[in-house]
Design a protein around this motif. Sequence first.
Motif, PDB file in Angstrom:
ATOM      1  N   VAL A  51     -44.849 -32.902 -52.157  1.00 20.41           N
ATOM      2  CA  VAL A  51     -43.420 -33.080 -52.416  1.00 20.41           C
ATOM      3  C   VAL A  51     -42.803 -33.772 -51.201  1.00 20.41           C
ATOM      4  N   THR A  52     -41.937 -34.732 -51.468  1.00 19.39           N
ATOM      5  CA  THR A  52     -41.190 -35.416 -50.412  1.00 19.39           C
ATOM      6  C   THR A  52     -39.715 -35.165 -50.654  1.00 19.39           C
ATOM      7  N   TYR A  53     -39.039 -34.693 -49.603  1.00 18.57           N
ATOM      8  CA  TYR A  53     -37.595 -34.497 -49.630  1.00 18.57           C
ATOM      9  C   TYR A  53     -36.986 -35.502 -48.662  1.00 18.57           C
ATOM     10  N   TYR A  54     -35.890 -36.119 -49.031  1.00 25.96           N
ATOM     11  CA  TYR A  54     -35.278 -37.083 -48.122  1.00 25.96           C
ATOM     12  C   TYR A  54     -33.764 -37.028 -48.203  1.00 25.96           C
ATOM     13  N   TYR A  55     -33.147 -37.508 -47.110  1.00 23.87           N
ATOM     14  CA  TYR A  55     -31.708 -37.731 -47.112  1.00 23.87           C
ATOM     15  C   TYR A  55     -31.472 -39.142 -46.581  1.00 23.87           C
ATOM     16  N   HIS A  99     -31.824 -41.141 -40.631  1.00 23.69           N
ATOM     17  CA  HIS A  99     -32.197 -40.508 -41.893  1.00 23.69           C
ATOM     18  C   HIS A  99     -33.656 -40.079 -41.836  1.00 23.69           C
ATOM     19  N   TYR A 100     -33.944 -38.919 -42.415  1.00 27.89           N
ATOM     20  CA  TYR A 100     -35.303 -38.370 -42.382  1.00 27.89           C
ATOM     21  C   TYR A 100     -35.798 -38.030 -43.779  1.00 27.89           C
ATOM     22  N   ALA A 101     -37.123 -38.042 -43.877  1.00 25.40           N
ATOM     23  CA  ALA A 101     -37.820 -37.503 -45.043  1.00 25.40           C
ATOM     24  C   ALA A 101     -38.833 -36.503 -44.513  1.00 25.40           C
ATOM     25  N   ILE A 102     -39.016 -35.417 -45.239  1.00 20.47           N
ATOM     26  CA  ILE A 102     -40.087 -34.484 -44.888  1.00 20.47           C
ATOM     27  C   ILE A 102     -41.069 -34.456 -46.043  1.00 20.47           C
ATOM     28  N   GLN A 103     -42.339 -34.381 -45.679  1.00 15.61           N
ATOM     29  CA  GLN A 103     -43.391 -34.334 -46.681  1.00 15.61           C
ATOM     30  C   GLN A 103     -44.092 -32.997 -46.556  1.00 15.61           C
ATOM     31  N   CYS A 104     -44.146 -32.295 -47.667  1.00 17.59           N
ATOM     32  CA  CYS A 104     -44.619 -30.918 -47.699  1.00 17.59           C
ATOM     33  C   CYS A 104     -45.648 -30.755 -48.813  1.00 17.59           C
ATOM     34  N   GLU A 105     -46.274 -29.594 -48.826  1.00 18.66           N
ATOM     35  CA  GLU A 105     -47.195 -29.235 -49.898  1.00 18.66           C
ATOM     36  C   GLU A 105     -46.643 -27.977 -50.551  1.00 18.66           C
ATOM     37  N   LEU A 106     -46.275 -28.076 -51.816  1.00 16.58           N
ATOM     38  CA  LEU A 106     -45.832 -26.898 -52.558  1.00 16.58           C
ATOM     39  C   LEU A 106     -47.076 -26.100 -52.921  1.00 16.58           C
ATOM     40  N   ILE A 107     -47.135 -24.860 -52.448  1.00 22.74           N
ATOM     41  CA  ILE A 107     -48.296 -24.001 -52.697  1.00 22.74           C
ATOM     42  C   ILE A 107     -47.837 -22.664 -53.260  1.00 22.74           C
ATOM     43  N   GLY A 108     -48.759 -21.967 -53.880  1.00 24.22           N
ATOM     44  CA  GLY A 108     -48.478 -20.618 -54.351  1.00 24.22           C
ATOM     45  C   GLY A 108     -48.652 -20.477 -55.841  1.00 24.22           C
ATOM     46  N   ILE A 118     -51.420 -17.021 -52.679  1.00 24.57           N
ATOM     47  CA  ILE A 118     -50.109 -16.886 -52.036  1.00 24.57           C
ATOM     48  C   ILE A 118     -49.145 -16.231 -53.031  1.00 24.57           C
ATOM     49  N   GLU A 119     -48.388 -15.257 -52.569  1.00 23.02           N
ATOM     50  CA  GLU A 119     -47.351 -14.647 -53.405  1.00 23.02           C
ATOM     51  C   GLU A 119     -46.133 -15.565 -53.400  1.00 23.02           C
ATOM     52  N   GLY A 120     -45.573 -15.819 -54.569  1.00 25.54           N
ATOM     53  CA  GLY A 120     -44.417 -16.711 -54.652  1.00 25.54           C
ATOM     54  C   GLY A 120     -44.836 -18.139 -54.362  1.00 25.54           C
ATOM     55  N   ASN A 121     -43.929 -18.908 -53.769  1.00 24.22           N
ATOM     56  CA  ASN A 121     -44.202 -20.293 -53.415  1.00 24.22           C
ATOM     57  C   ASN A 121     -43.728 -20.579 -52.002  1.00 24.22           C
ATOM     58  N   LYS A 122     -44.376 -21.554 -51.374  1.00 29.22           N
ATOM     59  CA  LYS A 122     -44.011 -22.024 -50.031  1.00 29.22           C
ATOM     60  C   LYS A 122     -44.087 -23.535 -50.026  1.00 29.22           C
ATOM     61  N   ILE A 123     -43.392 -24.155 -49.073  1.00 31.01           N
ATOM     62  CA  ILE A 123     -43.471 -25.605 -48.907  1.00 31.01           C
ATOM     63  C   ILE A 123     -43.727 -25.955 -47.434  1.00 31.01           C
ATOM     64  N   PRO A 124     -44.923 -25.658 -46.920  1.00 28.14           N
ATOM     65  CA  PRO A 124     -45.187 -26.028 -45.534  1.00 28.14           C
ATOM     66  C   PRO A 124     -45.186 -27.548 -45.357  1.00 28.14           C
ATOM     67  N   CYS A 125     -44.538 -27.976 -44.293  1.00 29.80           N
ATOM     68  CA  CYS A 125     -44.349 -29.393 -43.984  1.00 29.80           C
ATOM     69  C   CYS A 125     -45.560 -29.931 -43.211  1.00 29.80           C
ATOM     70  N   PHE A 126     -45.989 -31.165 -43.526  1.00 32.00           N
ATOM     71  CA  PHE A 126     -47.073 -31.784 -42.766  1.00 32.00           C
ATOM     72  C   PHE A 126     -46.691 -33.128 -42.165  1.00 32.00           C
ATOM     73  N   ASN A 127     -45.554 -33.705 -42.551  1.00 29.34           N
ATOM     74  CA  ASN A 127     -45.067 -34.959 -41.963  1.00 29.34           C
ATOM     75  C   ASN A 127     -43.552 -34.955 -41.923  1.00 29.34           C
ATOM     76  N   VAL A 128     -43.012 -35.553 -40.863  1.00 28.16           N
ATOM     77  CA  VAL A 128     -41.587 -35.879 -40.826  1.00 28.16           C
ATOM     78  C   VAL A 128     -41.519 -37.380 -40.577  1.00 28.16           C
ATOM     79  N   PHE A 129     -40.760 -38.061 -41.419  1.00 25.23           N
ATOM     80  CA  PHE A 129     -40.677 -39.517 -41.368  1.00 25.23           C
ATOM     81  C   PHE A 129     -39.260 -39.942 -41.037  1.00 25.23           C
ATOM     82  N   ASP A 130     -39.118 -40.781 -39.997  1.00 25.10           N
ATOM     83  CA  ASP A 130     -37.834 -41.372 -39.630  1.00 25.10           C
ATOM     84  C   ASP A 130     -37.648 -42.607 -40.516  1.00 25.10           C
TER      85      ASP A 130
END
Length: 186
Positions: A51-55, A99-108, A118-130
């Motif tokens: 998953v990628t989140y950005y602003y 402006h940044y984007a973060i790239q994560c892995e949705l797990i759980g 994993i109980e529930g869900n988590k989104i640990p981040c592995f990249n931050v992009f400028d």
Amino acid sequence: IPANVAGTVKGTFPSFIPKTDETRVQVLQDILTRYKGVNCYVTEKVDGTSVTYYYRDEFGVCSRNLELKETEENLLWKQARLNKIEEKLKQAFEKYNTHYAIQCELIGQGIQKNNLKIEGNKIPCFNVFDIDKYKYLDFEEFINFCKEFELETVPVLETNYILEDNIDNLVEKSKGFSVLNPKIYR
């Protein structure tokens, strides 16, 4: 792909952010030879869905290949709201004027058979992009950004690893128990 992950398509993946594409080490011999001896960091590869989140003037949520509309049932958007990702990326923009984007892995639960149990869900981040500089943050910047904005990272296994030019050794190094669930092999 479960409907609660695939979501409703808003458009194609934004061209101003690189897609995630973590390559298998088995096909990287030329890279290993070129960068042998370089100081690296090592993280645990967690198995989920990218998953990628950005602003960038607006907040966006993307699966591996598409930007998604917000819907109540979509897990990528649920995690964004639960973890206040939009607010954090806006704060980062206000503080650093970029402006940044973060790239994560949705797990759980409900994701890729949840191999780590994993109980529930988590989104640990592995990249931050400028986005404005079109570059990934280096390791120290990445860690500091995640700490400052209270973002969980994928488990960092080593911070002072000297890259070796040996695929078999690297594959062996990848084996072991998960940091996220020490009873399960990563």
